[in-house]
Design a protein around this motif. Structure first.
Motif, PDB file in Angstrom:
ATOM      1  N   GLU A   6       0.833  -1.213   0.000  1.00 46.73           N
ATOM      2  CA  GLU A   6       0.000   0.000   0.000  1.00 46.73           C
ATOM      3  C   GLU A   6       0.867   1.262   0.000  1.00 46.73           C
ATOM      4  O   GLU A   6       0.362   2.361   0.189  1.00 46.73           O
ATOM      5  N   LYS A  61      -0.181   4.477  -1.863  1.00 45.60           N
ATOM      6  CA  LYS A  61      -1.317   5.175  -1.232  1.00 45.60           C
ATOM      7  C   LYS A  61      -0.836   5.960  -0.011  1.00 45.60           C
ATOM      8  O   LYS A  61      -1.266   7.079   0.230  1.00 45.60           O
ATOM      9  N   ILE A  62       0.062   5.335   0.753  1.00 46.39           N
ATOM     10  CA  ILE A  62       0.569   5.994   1.967  1.00 46.39           C
ATOM     11  C   ILE A  62       1.357   7.246   1.579  1.00 46.39           C
ATOM     12  O   ILE A  62       1.148   8.323   2.143  1.00 46.39           O
ATOM     13  N   SER A  63       2.227   7.105   0.568  1.00 46.08           N
ATOM     14  CA  SER A  63       3.087   8.244   0.194  1.00 46.08           C
ATOM     15  C   SER A  63       2.296   9.433  -0.348  1.00 46.08           C
ATOM     16  O   SER A  63       2.776  10.559  -0.315  1.00 46.08           O
ATOM     17  N   GLU A  64       1.106   9.166  -0.870  1.00 46.38           N
ATOM     18  CA  GLU A  64       0.291  10.301  -1.358  1.00 46.38           C
ATOM     19  C   GLU A  64      -0.133  11.188  -0.200  1.00 46.38           C
ATOM     20  O   GLU A  64      -0.294  12.389  -0.343  1.00 46.38           O
ATOM     21  N   LYS A  65      -0.322  10.561   0.956  1.00 46.57           N
ATOM     22  CA  LYS A  65      -0.863  11.293   2.104  1.00 46.57           C
ATOM     23  C   LYS A  65       0.212  11.726   3.107  1.00 46.57           C
ATOM     24  O   LYS A  65       0.126  12.791   3.701  1.00 46.57           O
ATOM     25  N   TYR A  66       1.204  10.865   3.288  1.00 49.67           N
ATOM     26  CA  TYR A  66       2.207  11.109   4.328  1.00 49.67           C
ATOM     27  C   TYR A  66       3.603  10.993   3.744  1.00 49.67           C
ATOM     28  O   TYR A  66       3.793  10.424   2.679  1.00 49.67           O
ATOM     29  N   LYS A  67       4.581  11.500   4.510  1.00 47.30           N
ATOM     30  CA  LYS A  67       5.971  11.267   4.128  1.00 47.30           C
ATOM     31  C   LYS A  67       6.321   9.829   4.527  1.00 47.30           C
ATOM     32  O   LYS A  67       6.362   9.507   5.714  1.00 47.30           O
ATOM     33  N   TYR A 116       5.778   5.757   8.552  1.00 49.46           N
ATOM     34  CA  TYR A 116       5.391   7.146   8.289  1.00 49.46           C
ATOM     35  C   TYR A 116       4.933   7.794   9.584  1.00 49.46           C
ATOM     36  O   TYR A 116       4.611   7.109  10.565  1.00 49.46           O
ATOM     37  N   PHE A 172       2.794  11.306  11.316  1.00 52.48           N
ATOM     38  CA  PHE A 172       1.906  12.445  11.053  1.00 52.48           C
ATOM     39  C   PHE A 172       1.586  13.198  12.340  1.00 52.48           C
ATOM     40  O   PHE A 172       1.684  12.643  13.436  1.00 52.48           O
TER      41      PHE A 172
END
Ligand code: ADP
Ligand code: MG
Length: 345
Positions: A314, A317-323, A341, A343
Motif C-alpha cells: 500500500e 497510497k501511503i506516500s500520497e498522504k504522508y511522508k 510514516y 503524522f
C-alpha cells in the motif's frame, strides 16, 4: 579521515545514521553481513561479508576513525577488536550487557531503584517446568541472545510446554507475564560533556512487534519524570557515550519496570526525524563528533506508524498522504519492518 564513521550493520537504522552523518559532512563506511541492505545507497563505502572475516574487519577498522553499531547483535569479539584500535560508541562493555537478556536484567536489577519483571535463568526443560509451576503456569520463554521483534520468544502455557522437551534450552530466561497499563520508551544520548533525553513516547505492539509510537506518551507528569530519571540513572551506570533506548512497562499502580535496553537509535524514536529539531540519528552523530549534544526540541505531537510485511504493497497510497520512509528491503517478508510514516496528531 577526521570525520569518518564506520557502522556495523546496514539495516534501516544504519541507513538513517548514514543520512545524518552525510548532513554533517561525515564519511560513512557500512559493514554488512547481508548482500542487500537498506544503507547501501546511503553510505560512502561498504564492506559485505562475515563480521568474523579478519581481513574484512581490518579493512573496516582502517576505514574510519570512529565507530558505531546499528544492532547489538554483533559478535562481542568484533566490538572489542575495534575498541582496541579505535573509538566505538557504545563501548564493548555496554554491548556485552545489552546483547544478552540475562546479563541485561541482572545489570538492571543491580541498580538501586531499578526493577524488571520477575525472571529466572533457564538451562534445561527441567528448569522450565520448575519455574512454569512457580510462576503460576504461565510465562514467557525468551532466548538470551539474538532476539528482536519477538523472535526467540514463546508464551508458555499448559498447552505448549511439552513442545519444548526436545529444545536446547541452555541460553534462555523465563519471565512472568505482566498485565501492564502501557509500554513507553525513553531515548538518552550522551556526549563527553552532556546528556539529553527524548521525552517518553507510548508504544503499541502487536504480536511483540512495534506498530505505533505516540508522542507524547499519554502519561502523567509524575510518571514522565520518573521515566526520565530512570533513563538517566541507567545511562550513568553504563557510563554511556552514545545513544541508548530504554523500553519500559508502566504498571497499573504507576510503577515503571524496565523491559530492555538498546544501545543504538530505536524504532520508537523515528518520530524525531520529522517532529524534533534534532533527530535521534543526528544526536548520535553529535555525541560522537562534537563535545555537546543538542536538546531535541520536539515540534508537535505526532504518531509514527510502522509499515509491516504485506502492508508495504500500500506504500503508494501511503506516500500520497504522508511522508513515507522506505527501508528498501530486498523482499517483503511476513512481519518484517518495511518502512514507516509519521503524522501530526
Ligand atoms: P524484543 O527484543 O523482541 O523487542 P521484548 O522483550 O521487548 O523483545 O518483547 C517484545 C514485546 O513483547 C514487548 O514490547 C511487549 O509488548 C511484549 N512482552 C515482552 N515481555 C513481556 C512480559 N513480561 N509481559 C507482557 N508482555 C511482554
Ligand atoms: Mg523490545
Amino acid at each position: 579521515m577526521t570525520n569518518s564513521l564506520g557502522i556495523l550493520g546496514g539495516g534501516q537504522l544504519g541507513m538513517f545514521i548514514c543520512e545524518a552523518a552525510t548532513k554533517h559532512n561525515i564519511k560513512t563506511t557500512v559493514f554488512s553481513d547481508k548482500k542487500n541492505f537498506s544503507a547501501k545507497n546511503f553510505c560512502d563505502n561498504f564492506l559485505i561479508g562475515s563480521f568474523s572475516d579478519q581481513k574484512l574487519l581490518d579493512e573496516f577498522i582502517n576505514s574510519s576513525n570512529f565507530f558505531t553499531i546499528e544492532t547489538e547483535n554483533i559478535p562481542i569479539e568484533v566490538i572489542k577488536q575495534i575498541e582496541k584500535r579505535k573509538k566505538i560508541f557504545p563501548s564493548s562493555n555496554i554491548v556485552e550487557i545489552t546483547q544478552n537478556r540475562l546479563k541485561e536484567k541482572n545489570f538492571l536489577n543491580s541498580i538501586n531503584g531499578v526493577k524488571t519483571a520477575k525472571f529466572e535463568k533457564i538451562q534445561s526443560f527441567y528448569d522450565l517446568e520448575k519455574y512454569f509451576k512457580l510462576f503460576g503456569k504461565i510465562g514467557i520463554l525468551k532466548s538470551c541472545e539474538m532476539g528482536y521483534d519477538g523472535k526467540g520468544q514463546y508464551l508458555i502455557s499448559d498447552k505448549n510446554i511439552n513442545n519444548f522437551k526436545q529444545t536446547d534450552l541452555k541460553d534462555y530466561i523465563f519471565e512472568e507475564v505482566l498485565d501492564f497499563n502501557k509500554e513507553i520508551s525513553v531515548i538518552v544520548c550522551c556526549s563527553k560533556k552532556d546528556t539529553i533525553l527524548y521525552p517518553p513516547v507510548e508504544n503499541i505492539h502487536k504480536n511483540s512487534i512495534l506498530r505505533q509510537s505516540i508522542y507524547p506518551a499519554r502519561i502523567g507528569s509524575k510518571v514522565k519524570n520518573e521515566a526520565l530519571l530512570l533513563a538517566k540513572k541507567i545511562a550513568v551506570e553504563l557510563k554511556l557515550h552514545g545513544i541508548l533506548a530504554i523500553e519500559m512497562f508502566l504498571m497499573k499502580n504507576d510503577e515503571l519496570l524496565i523491559n530492555e535496553l538498546a544501545p543504538r537509535p530505536h524504532n520508537s524514536g523515528h518520530w524525531s526525524l520529522d517532529f524534533c529539531k534534532y533527530s535521534q540519528f543526528e544526536s548520535l552523530i553529535f555525541s560522537i563528533f562534537k563535545e555537546k549534544v543538542m536538546q531535541p526540541e520536539p515540534l508537535n505531537s505526532c504518531k509514527m506508524i510502522n509499515v509491516i510485511g504485506e502492508d508495504y504493497e500500500e506504500k503508494k497510497k501511503i506516500s500520497e498522504k504522508y511522508k513515507f520512509y522506505d527501508y528498501f528491503k530486498g523482499e517483503i517478508k511476513k512481519l518484517r519492518k518495511m518502512g514507516h510514516y509519521t503524522f501530526k496528531n
